[in-house]
Design a protein around this motif. Sequence first.
Motif, PDB file in Angstrom:
ATOM      1  N   TYR A 193       0.833  -1.200   0.000  1.00 43.08           N
ATOM      2  CA  TYR A 193       0.000   0.000   0.000  1.00 43.08           C
ATOM      3  C   TYR A 193       0.870   1.254   0.000  1.00 43.08           C
ATOM      4  CZ  TYR A 193      -2.753   3.832   1.775  1.00 43.08           C
ATOM      5  OH  TYR A 193      -3.329   5.070   1.938  1.00 43.08           O
ATOM      6  N   ARG A 194       1.883   1.276   0.837  1.00 47.37           N
ATOM      7  CA  ARG A 194       2.759   2.453   0.900  1.00 47.37           C
ATOM      8  C   ARG A 194       3.473   2.656  -0.426  1.00 47.37           C
ATOM      9  NH1 ARG A 194       6.682   3.300   5.858  1.00 47.37           N
ATOM     10  NH2 ARG A 194       7.269   4.914   4.365  1.00 47.37           N
ATOM     11  N   HIS A 195       3.901   1.591  -1.041  1.00 51.23           N
ATOM     12  CA  HIS A 195       4.569   1.706  -2.338  1.00 51.23           C
ATOM     13  C   HIS A 195       3.623   2.315  -3.371  1.00 51.23           C
ATOM     14  CE1 HIS A 195       6.976   0.576  -5.871  1.00 51.23           C
ATOM     15  NE2 HIS A 195       5.842   0.139  -6.392  1.00 51.23           N
ATOM     16  N   ARG A 196       2.363   1.922  -3.346  1.00 48.56           N
ATOM     17  CA  ARG A 196       1.429   2.373  -4.369  1.00 48.56           C
ATOM     18  C   ARG A 196       0.854   3.747  -4.096  1.00 48.56           C
ATOM     19  NH1 ARG A 196      -1.134  -3.632  -4.197  1.00 48.56           N
ATOM     20  NH2 ARG A 196       0.431  -4.615  -5.561  1.00 48.56           N
ATOM     21  N   SER A 197       0.703   4.092  -2.829  1.00 47.23           N
ATOM     22  CA  SER A 197       0.065   5.362  -2.511  1.00 47.23           C
ATOM     23  C   SER A 197       1.068   6.468  -2.184  1.00 47.23           C
ATOM     24  CB  SER A 197      -0.892   5.194  -1.325  1.00 47.23           C
ATOM     25  OG  SER A 197      -0.156   4.971  -0.127  1.00 47.23           O
ATOM     26  N   GLY A 198       2.287   6.098  -1.754  1.00 49.35           N
ATOM     27  CA  GLY A 198       3.253   7.106  -1.323  1.00 49.35           C
ATOM     28  C   GLY A 198       2.916   7.693   0.034  1.00 49.35           C
ATOM     29  N   GLN A 199       2.012   7.040   0.774  1.00 49.17           N
ATOM     30  CA  GLN A 199       1.608   7.553   2.076  1.00 49.17           C
ATOM     31  C   GLN A 199       1.831   6.497   3.154  1.00 49.17           C
ATOM     32  OE1 GLN A 199      -1.989  10.118   2.228  1.00 49.17           O
ATOM     33  NE2 GLN A 199      -2.454   9.170   0.262  1.00 49.17           N
ATOM     34  N   GLN A 200       1.836   6.984   4.397  1.00 49.39           N
ATOM     35  CA  GLN A 200       1.964   6.077   5.532  1.00 49.39           C
ATOM     36  C   GLN A 200       0.660   5.335   5.794  1.00 49.39           C
ATOM     37  OE1 GLN A 200       4.609   5.371   7.220  1.00 49.39           O
ATOM     38  NE2 GLN A 200       5.917   7.105   7.654  1.00 49.39           N
ATOM     39  N   TRP A 201      -0.436   6.024   5.583  1.00 52.20           N
ATOM     40  CA  TRP A 201      -1.738   5.443   5.876  1.00 52.20           C
ATOM     41  C   TRP A 201      -2.776   6.214   5.085  1.00 52.20           C
ATOM     42  CZ3 TRP A 201      -2.598   1.016   8.435  1.00 52.20           C
ATOM     43  CH2 TRP A 201      -3.908   0.676   8.748  1.00 52.20           C
ATOM     44  N   GLY A 202      -3.940   5.636   4.900  1.00 53.37           N
ATOM     45  CA  GLY A 202      -4.982   6.339   4.169  1.00 53.37           C
ATOM     46  C   GLY A 202      -6.289   5.597   4.249  1.00 53.37           C
ATOM     47  N   ASN A 203      -7.325   6.194   3.692  1.00 56.13           N
ATOM     48  CA  ASN A 203      -8.663   5.627   3.811  1.00 56.13           C
ATOM     49  C   ASN A 203      -8.851   4.345   3.009  1.00 56.13           C
ATOM     50  OD1 ASN A 203      -9.464   7.765   5.465  1.00 56.13           O
ATOM     51  ND2 ASN A 203     -10.014   9.037   3.701  1.00 56.13           N
ATOM     52  N   SER A 204      -8.002   4.111   2.030  1.00 56.45           N
ATOM     53  CA  SER A 204      -8.212   2.979   1.127  1.00 56.45           C
ATOM     54  C   SER A 204      -7.361   1.762   1.457  1.00 56.45           C
ATOM     55  CB  SER A 204      -7.913   3.411  -0.327  1.00 56.45           C
ATOM     56  OG  SER A 204      -8.790   4.414  -0.734  1.00 56.45           O
ATOM     57  N   PHE A 205      -6.695   1.759   2.587  1.00 56.13           N
ATOM     58  CA  PHE A 205      -5.817   0.637   2.891  1.00 56.13           C
ATOM     59  C   PHE A 205      -6.582  -0.680   2.947  1.00 56.13           C
ATOM     60  CE2 PHE A 205      -3.952  -2.116   6.264  1.00 56.13           C
ATOM     61  CZ  PHE A 205      -2.907  -2.600   5.502  1.00 56.13           C
ATOM     62  N   GLN A 206      -7.711  -0.695   3.642  1.00 53.65           N
ATOM     63  CA  GLN A 206      -8.485  -1.928   3.769  1.00 53.65           C
ATOM     64  C   GLN A 206      -9.004  -2.396   2.416  1.00 53.65           C
ATOM     65  OE1 GLN A 206      -8.666  -3.772   6.425  1.00 53.65           O
ATOM     66  NE2 GLN A 206      -7.625  -2.332   7.777  1.00 53.65           N
ATOM     67  N   GLN A 207      -9.457  -1.474   1.589  1.00 48.38           N
ATOM     68  CA  GLN A 207      -9.940  -1.821   0.252  1.00 48.38           C
ATOM     69  C   GLN A 207      -8.808  -2.394  -0.596  1.00 48.38           C
ATOM     70  OE1 GLN A 207     -11.723   1.487  -1.774  1.00 48.38           O
ATOM     71  NE2 GLN A 207     -11.834   0.414  -3.728  1.00 48.38           N
ATOM     72  N   MET A 208      -7.633  -1.771  -0.515  1.00 47.70           N
ATOM     73  CA  MET A 208      -6.477  -2.259  -1.263  1.00 47.70           C
ATOM     74  C   MET A 208      -6.069  -3.648  -0.775  1.00 47.70           C
ATOM     75  SD  MET A 208      -4.122  -1.916  -3.571  1.00 47.70           S
ATOM     76  CE  MET A 208      -4.124  -0.194  -4.068  1.00 47.70           C
ATOM     77  N   MET A 209      -6.130  -3.883   0.525  1.00 47.87           N
ATOM     78  CA  MET A 209      -5.754  -5.176   1.069  1.00 47.87           C
ATOM     79  C   MET A 209      -6.719  -6.262   0.598  1.00 47.87           C
ATOM     80  SD  MET A 209      -4.759  -6.261   4.979  1.00 47.87           S
ATOM     81  CE  MET A 209      -6.401  -6.191   5.668  1.00 47.87           C
ATOM     82  N   ARG A 210      -8.003  -5.952   0.512  1.00 48.61           N
ATOM     83  CA  ARG A 210      -8.971  -6.943   0.013  1.00 48.61           C
ATOM     84  C   ARG A 210      -8.675  -7.302  -1.436  1.00 48.61           C
ATOM     85  NH1 ARG A 210     -12.571  -3.822   3.191  1.00 48.61           N
ATOM     86  NH2 ARG A 210     -13.186  -2.573   1.384  1.00 48.61           N
ATOM     87  N   LEU A 211      -8.337  -6.295  -2.240  1.00 45.82           N
ATOM     88  CA  LEU A 211      -8.005  -6.561  -3.633  1.00 45.82           C
ATOM     89  C   LEU A 211      -6.763  -7.430  -3.731  1.00 45.82           C
ATOM     90  CD1 LEU A 211      -8.107  -6.196  -6.691  1.00 45.82           C
ATOM     91  CD2 LEU A 211      -7.004  -3.953  -6.396  1.00 45.82           C
ATOM     92  N   GLN A 212      -5.728  -7.096  -2.973  1.00 44.19           N
ATOM     93  CA  GLN A 212      -4.491  -7.858  -3.038  1.00 44.19           C
ATOM     94  C   GLN A 212      -4.698  -9.282  -2.512  1.00 44.19           C
ATOM     95  OE1 GLN A 212      -1.789  -6.631  -4.478  1.00 44.19           O
ATOM     96  NE2 GLN A 212      -0.558  -8.458  -4.191  1.00 44.19           N
TER      97      GLN A 212
END
Length: 606
Positions: A409-428
């Motif tokens: 997530y950090r690699h793709r967003s460039g952020q430490q944390w964000g609102n889409s982390f859980q959504q990204m984790m489900r996709l991955q």
Amino acid sequence: MCGIYGFWQSPRLPDEAAQAVLQNMGDRLRHRGPDDYGAKILESHGLALGHRRLSIIDLSPAGRQPMSTPDGRLVITFNGEIYNYRTLRQELQSLGHSFRTQTDTEVILVGYQQWGDEVFSKLAGMFALALWDASNHTLKLVRDPTGVKPLLYRYSETHFAFASEVKGFLPVPGMKLEINRVSMATYLEFGYLYDNLSTLFTDVEKVPPGSMVNCTWKEGSIHVSGPQAYWKYPQAEADRPLSASELDDLVEQLHTTLQEVVATQLQSDVPVGLLLSGGLDSSILAAYAVRALKEPLKTVCMGFDPTPLDERPYARQVADFLKTDHREMIFRPDDILSEIQTNILYYDDLFWDTGFLSSLAIYRSCKAQGLTVMLVGEGSDELFGGYQNFQSAVQHRWLPNQLFQYRQYRHRSGQQWGNSFQQMMRLQNRLLFENQGDRFQAVRQFELRHQIPNNLNMKVDRASMASSVEARVPFQDPRLLNLVCRWPTSALLGDGMNKRVLRMLAQKHQLLPAEIYQRQKFGMMLPGQWMEQASEFKNLARDAMLQPGGLADHFGLRRPMERFFEGKDDASWRHVRKHLAYNTVAWRLAILALWCDAWKREGVGW
């Protein structure tokens, strides 16, 4: 290469009014096809189809679109190139079909007559098309496997429209555009919308890569079904060590396939060139292109001034080795600054990539030099595993799954944390399940299925078409994808190198100097120090994002942004401030603000 568009309304517009709407839609997309304009209104159904043409193959009027079969049952408006159309044409002729033109467009029409929907999986190329079949009152919207060419649509029971770019919808009556605030937040987090359906506009959807959408007319209303996939990425083999003979066999398979792919992608009735960075990917394409051509290949390299990051010496080394007709183009801050202010609408459905600005400039320069078709290397890193996150997926197998997902997530967003982390984790996690837990292959599937179509190809298409240049991407050819996607991880990462078989290929067949095929990725992003140091960039970004009641206020970022421009830290935002360089949150927000202002001038709000 072209722009395609069309619409349907109930009650239907009079022909004269429909022609005027089509003309205005075409004018919005003129940059995609300045050579010719075509329109067709299917009176009995009220469907209007349009086409802007950039002539590449068969420059005669016979290639004009929309194109119909002699009986009028099928009508197509088509954007793209089919590289294996000559092979398909011969096969269709052997089955008894005849042809009136030399175009790849007619091959699609005749192929559909013979094979129906199966024809789309036979096409090796980049394309977006709308095909009307009067026998079942259905319009098919179809997009190529990796989404090289864009295709968007929006509809209700009484309105329907499709277009190559969002701005094509502006002239359609009853279809007022509105920017989607939820999508804006996702864009700010990742720099683009990584899902294959949504856009930054409410009710505007993308036809996903490798899919078709069927739009059927029934009793004065439209029914939309799909998307339906006609093409899927092959499943990779389970990872295992490969013997020397097995690796050599893969090298030879790759050699044969790349020879075929590059040779067919050089087909053109107008001049062809190649963007050469001096990196592995573009250099390998150049090597195969030189071997396929009977005349010197025209190569182009971009450089920046001032910056210590300069690939021109490597590109010169490749050009000298391959004996290409080489040109260099130098860009300075003023060149790029003007691109931001005057060409922001060319971004269309917004994505963040500062390389888009330099790409706009270089494609314009290519066009000025008479180069209408350019080969580019996009897609190789994603296909062959060239990024650091691929190596991390293998090297850190011991990481717990959630920590692994967080790093991705950090690699793709460039952020430490964000609102889409859980959504990204489900996709991955879904991709992990599809790939039997192989993290490398799951990462690769994300890059191929989401990053390429929704970010990289957006940049290539919008930047090239803004100057009426066709950019071709050999590393995304389905013939190559069907080969390399089946390989186990060890074929792509091993012996201390990434892109393993690709580098072995360059060495074995003496395609390039060792210094080139051993190089690591450099990248062609706009030099970051310009944005950090040049006052004109900072002033433009600050004024755009810090307007009263603007986007910084909307996203609750005014305080950290103000302090960022003042060069101060803010303890409460330290986790954001650490990554608040122009190439992440600040730059994304600045581009978003400028983009929103441009669309506001077109009557589009948020």
